[in-house]
Design a protein around this motif. Structure first.
Motif, PDB file in Angstrom:
ATOM      1  N   ASN B 278       0.877  -1.161   0.000  1.00 55.81           N
ATOM      2  CA  ASN B 278       0.000   0.000   0.000  1.00 55.81           C
ATOM      3  C   ASN B 278       0.917   1.215   0.000  1.00 55.81           C
ATOM      4  O   ASN B 278       1.423   1.636   1.046  1.00 55.81           O
ATOM      5  CB  ASN B 278      -0.904  -0.012   1.222  1.00 55.81           C
ATOM      6  CG  ASN B 278      -1.966   1.061   1.142  1.00 55.81           C
ATOM      7  OD1 ASN B 278      -1.839   2.011   0.367  1.00 55.81           O
ATOM      8  ND2 ASN B 278      -3.016   0.920   1.930  1.00 55.81           N
ATOM      9  N   ASP B 279       1.141   1.782  -1.180  1.00 56.36           N
ATOM     10  CA  ASP B 279       2.125   2.846  -1.337  1.00 56.36           C
ATOM     11  C   ASP B 279       1.702   4.163  -0.685  1.00 56.36           C
ATOM     12  O   ASP B 279       2.465   5.127  -0.660  1.00 56.36           O
ATOM     13  CB  ASP B 279       2.419   3.083  -2.828  1.00 56.36           C
ATOM     14  CG  ASP B 279       3.085   1.865  -3.481  1.00 56.36           C
ATOM     15  OD1 ASP B 279       3.432   0.927  -2.743  1.00 56.36           O
ATOM     16  OD2 ASP B 279       3.239   1.861  -4.711  1.00 56.36           O
ATOM     17  N   ARG B 280       0.451   4.205  -0.175  1.00 55.10           N
ATOM     18  CA  ARG B 280      -0.026   5.439   0.460  1.00 55.10           C
ATOM     19  C   ARG B 280       0.431   5.532   1.915  1.00 55.10           C
ATOM     20  O   ARG B 280       0.525   6.615   2.459  1.00 55.10           O
ATOM     21  CB  ARG B 280      -1.557   5.456   0.501  1.00 55.10           C
ATOM     22  CG  ARG B 280      -2.254   5.472  -0.821  1.00 55.10           C
ATOM     23  CD  ARG B 280      -3.773   5.360  -0.596  1.00 55.10           C
ATOM     24  NE  ARG B 280      -4.453   5.109  -1.849  1.00 55.10           N
ATOM     25  CZ  ARG B 280      -4.617   3.897  -2.373  1.00 55.10           C
ATOM     26  NH1 ARG B 280      -4.172   2.833  -1.727  1.00 55.10           N
ATOM     27  NH2 ARG B 280      -5.217   3.740  -3.525  1.00 55.10           N
ATOM     28  N   LYS B 281       0.619   4.344   2.544  1.00 54.71           N
ATOM     29  CA  LYS B 281       0.754   4.341   3.999  1.00 54.71           C
ATOM     30  C   LYS B 281       2.146   3.931   4.458  1.00 54.71           C
ATOM     31  O   LYS B 281       2.785   3.082   3.844  1.00 54.71           O
ATOM     32  CB  LYS B 281      -0.279   3.366   4.596  1.00 54.71           C
ATOM     33  CG  LYS B 281      -1.686   3.934   4.627  1.00 54.71           C
ATOM     34  CD  LYS B 281      -2.557   3.259   5.682  1.00 54.71           C
ATOM     35  CE  LYS B 281      -3.099   1.928   5.216  1.00 54.71           C
ATOM     36  NZ  LYS B 281      -4.159   1.382   6.059  1.00 54.71           N
ATOM     37  N   ASP B 285       5.155   3.839   2.152  1.00 60.34           N
ATOM     38  CA  ASP B 285       5.121   5.049   1.338  1.00 60.34           C
ATOM     39  C   ASP B 285       6.538   5.476   0.961  1.00 60.34           C
ATOM     40  O   ASP B 285       6.721   6.314   0.088  1.00 60.34           O
ATOM     41  CB  ASP B 285       4.376   6.172   2.084  1.00 60.34           C
ATOM     42  CG  ASP B 285       4.977   6.445   3.456  1.00 60.34           C
ATOM     43  OD1 ASP B 285       5.703   5.562   3.971  1.00 60.34           O
ATOM     44  OD2 ASP B 285       4.725   7.529   4.009  1.00 60.34           O
ATOM     45  N   ARG B 400      -9.096  -0.462   0.425  1.00 55.61           N
ATOM     46  CA  ARG B 400      -7.655  -0.147   0.546  1.00 55.61           C
ATOM     47  C   ARG B 400      -7.176  -0.229   1.994  1.00 55.61           C
ATOM     48  O   ARG B 400      -6.301   0.519   2.412  1.00 55.61           O
ATOM     49  CB  ARG B 400      -7.357   1.267   0.010  1.00 55.61           C
ATOM     50  CG  ARG B 400      -7.404   1.410  -1.485  1.00 55.61           C
ATOM     51  CD  ARG B 400      -8.785   1.866  -1.909  1.00 55.61           C
ATOM     52  NE  ARG B 400      -9.010   1.737  -3.340  1.00 55.61           N
ATOM     53  CZ  ARG B 400      -8.935   2.757  -4.189  1.00 55.61           C
ATOM     54  NH1 ARG B 400      -8.604   3.942  -3.777  1.00 55.61           N
ATOM     55  NH2 ARG B 400      -9.161   2.554  -5.453  1.00 55.61           N
ATOM     56  N   PRO B 421      -3.476   6.731  -9.986  1.00 54.78           N
ATOM     57  CA  PRO B 421      -3.209   6.890  -8.550  1.00 54.78           C
ATOM     58  C   PRO B 421      -4.341   6.352  -7.681  1.00 54.78           C
ATOM     59  O   PRO B 421      -4.158   6.139  -6.487  1.00 54.78           O
ATOM     60  CB  PRO B 421      -3.077   8.407  -8.359  1.00 54.78           C
ATOM     61  CG  PRO B 421      -2.938   8.972  -9.720  1.00 54.78           C
ATOM     62  CD  PRO B 421      -3.570   8.020 -10.670  1.00 54.78           C
ATOM     63  N   ASP B 422      -5.525   6.128  -8.297  1.00 51.33           N
ATOM     64  CA  ASP B 422      -6.665   5.635  -7.532  1.00 51.33           C
ATOM     65  C   ASP B 422      -6.705   4.112  -7.455  1.00 51.33           C
ATOM     66  O   ASP B 422      -7.599   3.552  -6.834  1.00 51.33           O
ATOM     67  CB  ASP B 422      -7.980   6.119  -8.162  1.00 51.33           C
ATOM     68  CG  ASP B 422      -8.231   7.571  -7.830  1.00 51.33           C
ATOM     69  OD1 ASP B 422      -7.720   8.018  -6.779  1.00 51.33           O
ATOM     70  OD2 ASP B 422      -8.899   8.253  -8.623  1.00 51.33           O
ATOM     71  N   GLY B 426      -2.237   2.342  -4.869  1.00 54.79           N
ATOM     72  CA  GLY B 426      -2.005   3.746  -4.563  1.00 54.79           C
ATOM     73  C   GLY B 426      -0.649   4.289  -4.964  1.00 54.79           C
ATOM     74  O   GLY B 426      -0.134   5.226  -4.339  1.00 54.79           O
ATOM     75  N   ASP B 428       1.532   6.683  -6.725  1.00 52.85           N
ATOM     76  CA  ASP B 428       1.183   8.006  -7.252  1.00 52.85           C
ATOM     77  C   ASP B 428       2.442   8.737  -7.663  1.00 52.85           C
ATOM     78  O   ASP B 428       3.123   9.345  -6.841  1.00 52.85           O
ATOM     79  CB  ASP B 428       0.405   8.776  -6.175  1.00 52.85           C
ATOM     80  CG  ASP B 428      -0.166  10.077  -6.729  1.00 52.85           C
ATOM     81  OD1 ASP B 428       0.079  10.380  -7.923  1.00 52.85           O
ATOM     82  OD2 ASP B 428      -0.841  10.782  -5.967  1.00 52.85           O
TER      83      ASP B 428
END
Lengths: 321, 501
Positions: B278-281, B285, B400, B421-422, B426, B428
Motif C-alpha cells: 500500500n504505497d499510500r501508507k 510510502d 484499501r 493513482p486511484d 495507490g 502516485d
C-alpha cells in the motif's frame, strides 16, 4: 395411521421452513459481498454497484428472504448470481447423477454389510469373524477421498479398466457408459458406508443371538437357521433400519466429496462451486433440496420401522414424534 | 441366509465389473496420419460461468469461445500480434479520433444471417453498456460513439486518442444483434458452433460448415472441465483428454516428463505474482523501504520452490509478450546486506512489523510463508493474514485497508494501472501517470512503446510493488497432437489449428 401421517407431514414441512430460514441467515452472516465474485481486477465502483443491483443483493434482507420463500412455495429456486441461469433446472439435471450415485452406493453397501455383519456376529469367536470386524474398523477410520484416490490409482491409472472420473456428455443415453463412470465412485462410497453398517448389523445380530426368545425357540426344536429366520431377523432389523435411514442421508450428503474426487457433475460439485463463488441462490437451492431429501428419507425409515415392528404401531400417540 | 445375500453381492459385483470392462477396453483411436474428422478432447480447470462475456462469463468462456465461436474485428495471435479478422482494413483520421473499419464480406453468423456493420456497432455497444460486466469495459472508455453509415463500414469516434483501440477490439465479440439467450447459447461467426454445454462437466464445439475462412483441422472439440488439477492430470494419463490448456500443478509434471506419449510446452503467460504494497501508507510510502523488502526476498528461490524451474523473473510488471518488455531483473537483485542498509537509511534499522493479506489459494500461502522467513532475516516481522478472494476484493481492492498483499495479476498490458493513482496499491507518481496517459494518446506504436518502457523502468526503480515472478504457461498434450497454442495469452485457446494423429 392417518393422524400419524398428517402429524409427520406437518412436522416435515415445518422443519423445511425452519431449515430454509436458518440457511438464509447463516449465509448472510458470512463475510464478503457476492458482487465481488462476479468481477475481476479493474472493475470500477460503478460496475460493482451495477452488479449488486442486477443480482438484488442491494435490497434489504427481509425483502430478499421474502421473495426467496415466495419462490420456494412456487417451487422456484431463483436465479444464480453468477451464471444468471435458473437454479431449479440445474439442480434437476445434477440429480440425475447424484441420485443414482447415492442409491447404487447404498444398495451395494447394504448388499455387502448385511451378510458380512451377520457372519461377523455368528462367528464372532472365530478368526474370520475377528478379521471382518477389524476390516470394518479400518474402513471407518479411512477418509472417503483417500479410498477414492486409491481406487483411481489402481483401476484407472494402473489397470486402465475404468475411467478416472467424469460423466458421459449425453448423460444416460448409453446407460452402460454412465454406469461405468459411476462404478468407482459407487464402490468408494459403498466401501466406507458398509464399514460402519457392518458394525451395526453385527451388534444387532449379537443382541438377538444372546436373547431368551431365540434360545427358547431352539429349545423347542427349531434349527438355528429356522429360529433366526422366524424370530431373529425381524428383531435385528429394527435398529438396523433406523441406521439405514441415517446412512442413506449421509451418503447423499457425502456425495459432495466423492463427486469432487471423480469430477462428477452432481449436486455436490454444484454446492462446492456455489460456495466458492458466493452464489447464494445456488447454495440455498442445493441445501434446501438436500434438507428435503434427508427429511423424507428419515420419514420413510420411520414408516418402514413401523411396518416391521408392530410394537411401534401399538403406541400411536405415544412418545414417538 | 448368509449365502442368499452372498449371491446378491456376487451378482452386483459382476454387473459392475461387466459394465466396467466394456468401456474401459475401448482405447482412444490412434491412427498414424492426421485425422481431420477427429474430435479433440481438451481438459481445463476453467468452466464458463455462463456463455456471455459481458455478463460475467469469466475466463472460461474466453478460453472456449474467443476465436473459436466468436470473432472480433481483430485477432490477437498466440505470439501477441494483432491482425485483421472480421475487419478487412481500417483507417485512422489525422487527429487519431476517428477510426473507420471496413467489414469483411461474405461472413455469416451461425444462424445463417449475414454479418453487417449494424451487428458490429451493436456488439461494441454491448461491451460499453452501463450494465456490462466486461473486464475490458474500462479499456474502451475513450469511445464516444459508434456508427454504421452503410452495411460494410463502421465508424468509431473517440473522445481522446487511444492507440490500443485496435488491440482492445480483439476482445470484443461480434454477435448477431438478433441473438437471444446469449447466457446459454451463441450466435457468432467463428469456425465452430456450440454443440452442447453440460454444466459442471463438458462443453462441445462442432464445425460450422458455413465458415467464411478455412475449416478447422479437426472435426470438433470437447472441453472437459475439472475443479482439481489431480483429476485433470489423471484424465490426461488415461487418454480421457488429449491436452491440458494450462497446467497448474507443477508436482504433476514429473508424470509426463520424459514420457514419449506426452509433450510439455513451456510458453509465456501474462500472469505475475505481486507483493503489492500500500504505497499510500507508512512504512511502504517510502520507496527505500519497498526496495529493501524487494532486495531481501530471493525471488529465484521462491520460483524454484513453487514451479521447480518453470516460470521466469521479470523484475517489473511487463511480461515478454507485451511490446514494451525489457529485462529489468537487474533492478530487483537479491541482496540481504543492501536491504539492511536501505532499511537503516529509511529509519528502520531495527526493522518493523506488518500484516500481509494473503489470498487463501495457491500459490499465495506458500509465497507468504517464504516471504515471512526471508524478511525475518532483515528484522522485519510479517503477520500472515489469510483471506478469501472475496474478502480480498472488499478489504484490499475496495477499501484499501491493507499494508501489503499478495495477488496474481493475470492480464497482459496491465502496467498501465501504475498510471492510475486511484488503483488499489495507490502508487502516485506524476511522471508515470503522464507517461501512461501520453502512451495511450500516442500517434505511433513506437512512441507508445517508448513511453511505457519509461514508465515500467520508473516503477521498477521505485519498487512500486515487488514483482516476485512471472508464471509459466505449461501446456501438456498427447504427442499425437499438434497445432495447439502454447502461450494462452489472456486465457485464449484457439482450437481450430489442432490436429490429431
Amino acid at each position: 395411521m392417518a393422524p400419524y401421517l398428517l402429524r409427520r407431514t406437518a412436522f416435515l414441512l415445518g422443519s423445511l421452513v425452519a431449515a430454509a430460514a436458518l440457511l438464509f441467515v447463516l449465509l448472510r452472516l458470512l463475510p464478503g459481498d457476492p458482487a465481488n465474485a462476479l468481477l475481476s481486477v479493474g472493475a470500477t465502483p460503478e460496475q460493482i454497484a451495477a452488479a449488486r443491483r442486477q443480482i438484488g443483493s442491494d435490497l434489504p434482507l427481509p425483502e430478499q428472504f421474502g421473495s426467496w420463500l415466495a419462490g420456494l412455495a412456487r417451487l422456484d429456486l431463483g436465479i444464480s448470481f453468477v451464471s444468471r441461469l435458473p437454479v431449479g433446472p440445474e439442480i434437476a439435471a445434477r440429480l440425475t447423477v447424484t441420485v443414482p450415485l447415492t442409491l447404487l452406493s447404498f444398495a451395494l453397501a447394504v448388499a455387502v454389510a448385511l451378510p458380512v455383519g451377520f457372519v461377523a456376529a455368528c462367528r464372532s469367536g472365530r478368526w474370520y469373524g475377528l478379521l471382518l470386524n477389524g476390516i470394518s474398523q479400518l474402513g471407518i477410520a479411512v477418509p472417503v477421498f483417500w479410498i477414492g484416490m486409491l481406487l483411481v490409482a489402481v483401476f484407472a491409472l494402473r489397470l486402465r479398466v475404468l475411467p478416472a472420473g467424469g460423466f458421459p456428455r449425453d448423460d444416460w443415453a448409453e446407460p452402460g457408459r454412465a454406469l461405468t463412470s459411476l462404478t468407482l465412485p459407487v464402490v468408494t462410497i459403498a466401501l466406507v458406508m458398509s464399514a460402519s453398517l457392518i458394525r451395526y448389523v453385527r451388534s444387532a445380530t449379537l443382541d438377538v443371538l444372546g436373547s431368551d426368545y431365540l434360545r427358547t425357540a431352539r429349545a423347542l426344536g427349531e434349527s438355528f437357521a429356522g429360529a433366526m429366520w422366524r424370530h431373529g431377523l425381524r428383531n435385528a432389523s429394527v435398529p438396523v433400519i433406523s441406521i439405514l435411514g441415517i446412512e442413506l442421508a449421509t451418503t447423499f450428503l457425502g456425495a459432495v466429496v466423492v463427486e469432487s474426487v471423480f469430477t462428477l457433475p452432481g449436486l455436490g460439485s454444484m454446492l462446492v462451486k456455489g460456495i466458492a463463488e458466493h452464489d447464494y441462490p445456488v447454495i440455498q437451492g442445493v441445501l434446501v433440496v438436500s434438507t428435503f431429501a434427508v427429511l423424507v428419507i428419515g420419514f420413510a425409515a420411520d414408516l418402514v420401522q413401523r411396518l416391521v415392528d408392530p410394537r411401534l404401531r401399538a403406541h400411536v400417540g405415544g412418545g414417538r414424534p | 441366509m448368509a449365502s442368499k445375500f452372498a449371491g446378491v453381492v456376487a451378482a452386483l459385483t459382476l454387473a459392475l465389473a461387466a459394465c466396467g470392462s466394456g468401456a474401459g477396453s475401448a482405447p482412444a483411436g490412434s491412427s498414424a496420419k492426421p485425422d481431420a474428422g477427429a474430435t479433440i478432447e481438451i481438459g481445463s480447470l476453467y468452466e464458463p460461468q455462463n456463455l456471455d462475456n459481458t455478463a460475467g462469463g469469466g475466463q472460461g468462456v474466453t478460453e472456449a469461445f474467443n476465436g473459436n465461436v466468436y470473432e472480433g474485428l481483430f485477432r490477437l495471435t498466440d505470439q501477441g500480434k494483432v491482425e485483421n479478422l472480421l475487419a478487412e482494413s481500417h483507417e485512422v483520421s489525422n487527429d487519431g479520433l476517428v477510426y473507420t473499419f471496413r467489414i469483411r464480406k461474405g461472413v455469416t453468423f451461425h444462424s445463417g444471417k449475414a454479418l453487417t456493420a449494424a451487428d458490429v456497432k451493436n456488439s461494441i455497444e454491448r461491451v460499453i453498456a452501463e450494465d456490462s460486466q466486461s473486464a475490458r469495459k474500462s479499456n474502451l472508455k475513450a469511445i464516444a460513439s459508434v456508427e454504421a453509415p452503410d452495411d460494410a463500414t463502421v465508424v468509431v469516434k473517440l473522445s481522446s486518442r487511444s492507440i490500443s483501440l485496435v488491440y482492445n477490439l480483439s476482445y470484443v465479440w461480434i454477435v448477431n444483434t438478433a441473438a437471444k439467450d446469449l447466457a446459454t447459447g451463441e450466435d457468432g461467426t467463428g469456425p465452430y458452433t456450440l454443440g452442447s454445454w453440460k454444466r459442471g462437466s463438458t462443453l462441445s464445439l462442432k464445425r460450422f460448415p458455413g465458415y467464411w475462412g478455412s475449416q478447422p483441422a479437426n472435426g470438433g472439440v470437447v472441453f472437459h472441465y475439472f475443479t482439481e488439477a489431480t483429476a485433470l492430470n489423471n484424465a490426461l494419463l488415461t487418454d480421457a483428454v488429449d491436452i491440458v490448456t494450462s497446467q497448474q500443478s507443477p508436482d504433476a509434471l514429473g508424470q509426463f516428463t520424459g514420457n514419449p506419449d506426452y509433450k510439455i510446452s513451456d510458453g509465456h503467460s501474462t500472469t505475475k505474482l505481486l507483493l503489492a504494497f500500500n504505497d499510500r501508507k507508512a512504512p511502504f510510502d517510502k520507496p527505500l523501504v519497498r526496495k529493501a523488502v524487494a532486495a531481501a526476498i530471493d525471488d529465484a528461490k521462491l520460483l524454484q520452490s513453487v514451479w521447480a524451474g518453470h516460470g521466469s523473473l521479470i523484475g517489473s510488471m511487463v511480461p515478454p509478450t507485451d511490446p514494451w518488455y525489457e529485462d529489468l531483473t537487474s533492478l530487483d537483485r537479491h541482496d540481504v546486506e543492501l536491504a539492511k542498509k536501505q532499511l537503516a537509511e529509511a529509519g528502520y534499522a531495527n526493522g518493523f512489523r506488518f500484516t500481509l493479506d494473503t489470498p487463501n489459494y495457491d500459490p499465495h500461502p506458500t509465497a507468504a510463508t517464504f516471504i515471512k522467513s526471508e524478511l525475518a532475516k532483515v528484522g522485519i516481522t510479517v503477520d500472515i493474514n489469510v483471506i478469501t478472494a472475496d474478502e480480498w476484493y472488499t478489504k484490499v481492492y475496495k477499501n484499501r485497508d491493507f499494508a501489503a498483499t499478495l495477488q496474481e495479476h493475470v492480464n497482459d498490458r496491465d502496467v498501465v494501472w501504475y498510471g492510475d493513482p486511484d488503483f488499489y496499491w495507490g502508487y502516485d507518481d506524476k511522471q508515470v501517470t503522464d507517461w501512461v496517459t501520453q502512451a495511450e494518446q500516442a500517434k505511433t506504436a513506437e512512441e507508445q512503446t517508448e513511453l511505457l518502457k519509461k514508465a515500467n523502468r520508473k516503477i521498477a526503480e521505485d519498487a512500486a510493488s515487488d514483482w516476485l515472478y512471472l508464471y509459466p504457461q505449461i501446456v501438456v498434450a498427447s504427442s499425437k497432437l499438434s497445432g495447439y497454442p502454447i502461450n494462452g495469452l489472456n486465457s485464449q485457446f484457439y482450437a481450430y489449428g489442432i490436429k490429431k494423429g
